[in-house]
Design an enzyme around this catalytic site. Sequence first.
Site, PDB file in Angstrom:
ATOM      1  N   GLU A  80       8.727 -14.835   1.149  1.00 35.86           N
ATOM      2  CA  GLU A  80       7.621 -14.871   0.478  1.00 35.86           C
ATOM      3  C   GLU A  80       7.952 -15.201  -1.097  1.00 35.86           C
ATOM      4  O   GLU A  80       8.487 -14.507  -1.802  1.00 35.86           O
ATOM      5  CB  GLU A  80       6.786 -13.390   0.305  1.00 35.86           C
ATOM      6  CG  GLU A  80       5.495 -13.457  -0.152  1.00 35.86           C
ATOM      7  CD  GLU A  80       4.759 -12.200  -0.133  1.00 35.86           C
ATOM      8  OE1 GLU A  80       5.030 -11.489   0.851  1.00 35.86           O
ATOM      9  OE2 GLU A  80       3.446 -12.089  -0.782  1.00 35.86           O
ATOM     10  N   LYS A 255       2.173  -1.920   1.068  1.00 37.16           N
ATOM     11  CA  LYS A 255       2.812  -3.301   1.745  1.00 37.16           C
ATOM     12  C   LYS A 255       3.503  -4.007   0.290  1.00 37.16           C
ATOM     13  O   LYS A 255       4.864  -4.500   0.258  1.00 37.16           O
ATOM     14  CB  LYS A 255       1.764  -4.340   2.015  1.00 37.16           C
ATOM     15  CG  LYS A 255       2.394  -5.402   2.719  1.00 37.16           C
ATOM     16  CD  LYS A 255       2.480  -6.640   1.799  1.00 37.16           C
ATOM     17  CE  LYS A 255       3.112  -7.948   2.308  1.00 37.16           C
ATOM     18  NZ  LYS A 255       3.410  -8.880   1.539  1.00 37.16           N
TER      19      LYS A 255
END
Length: 415
Positions: A80, A255
């Site tokens: 990411e 998260k």
Amino acid sequence: MGAFSGFYKKTIQERIELLKQERGINDGEAKVLLDSGALDLETANRMIENLVGVNHLPLGIAPGFRINGKEYAVPMCIEEPSVIAAAAKAAKLAAQSGGFTADADEPVMTGQVQLVNVPEDVLEKFNANKGEIAARAKELASGMEMYGGGYRECEAHTLETSRGRMLVAVFYVDVRDAMGANTLNTLLEGIAPLLEEKVAGEARLRILTNLAVRRKARAKCTWKKEVVGEDAIEGILDGYELAVNDIYRCCTHNKGIMNGVDAVAVATGNDWRAVEASAHAYAAMDGYTPLNKFYKNEDGDLVGEIELPLAVGTVGGAINTSPTAGIALKLLGAESAMELSMVMAAVGLAQNFAALYALGTEGIQKGHMKLHASNLAAGAGAKEGEIEKVAKKMQEQNEYSVESAKNILKKLRGE
Ligand code: NAD
């Protein structure tokens, strides 16, 4: 940050040279890094079943972490964009504020043996034989004693379930620098026949629990208001408060913490599913809550604290087989599993700080999409030399999509 200052501006080759100078990376290790991880098929085929290939993930460094007065350049493995940049930014602001403090419990793992079809007085039977059970458990975990670990204690409780009464015998083992799953599972399978013989019932599940509550790590940082800015602190506190009060935000809040924790777990060859399961179960022990806290101290500075179970190792499992895990551990310079867990806790806290900082001010898309723009350009078919131009144009237009990348590319090619 010293030698790592401006790390992001260097070429890959320059970064590797710096790692050689600053972290003692040798030529062979540098070659592994430059060869995209160099996990050969033969090794990979020994790691899992039915192998057909190898999947690579990018490995980067978040420099500038100052934890308990020591400087760390943290290896992070993640697909990411912006996670590493965000961690590095939070670490820099933390270092300007005095850095993180961190500590960790002794590395004690927990395992369970389930006994079914047990009588009412099963707990008395367990307790009457506890001495013999403990002695056998000590013997079964004696391999850990040479490292300073070994069997610690045992206890039991009963459960009344829809399938009748069960006894859960719980064993605690100090596994030192290992994650410890295999050590625990070997002990649990080894002790089950003795439990059947001396206590009662039939042994069914004999496995560790990933909810490693005796193996928690904690980190803390006081970000100074002069460094962070009072508005940003208010934004962070508002964002944190939403996570406290709203599970939909809390899920994403945690998260964000795990973006950092997992990236270090993957880089260092640790079992990130175990780390994930453990963190979320811990967050849910008292209703689902954030894994960290933010509050203002009397000076108006922002205090961040985190605590989570972190069953991670610096030996064993895939750490010994993955070519890059050992290099990542060397880069990090963590001397023990406890030290690794402290770094991971600090990275998790930093990651959440950075996310709330961005969300509470300019939003995350600007930074996120800026980094993502070149991926979109490549996805739209841009080649070397075109990618940067397309990405730059997308940033100017503030339009981030494959469609917009395709349109820009068409114009660029004069089509
Ligand atoms: P392991 O079996 O490789 O054991 C580590 C070994 O390292 C020890 O047996 C010990 O001999 C050796 N060692 C050397 N120096 C040491 C030191 N300083 N401290 C401690 N040990 C030292 O690995 P493990 O940690 O027992 O198990 C981890 C693996 O188990 C992971 O790959 C994980 O994915 C897997 N696993 C996980 C689960 C789960 O999480 N539920 C279940 C089963 C297996």
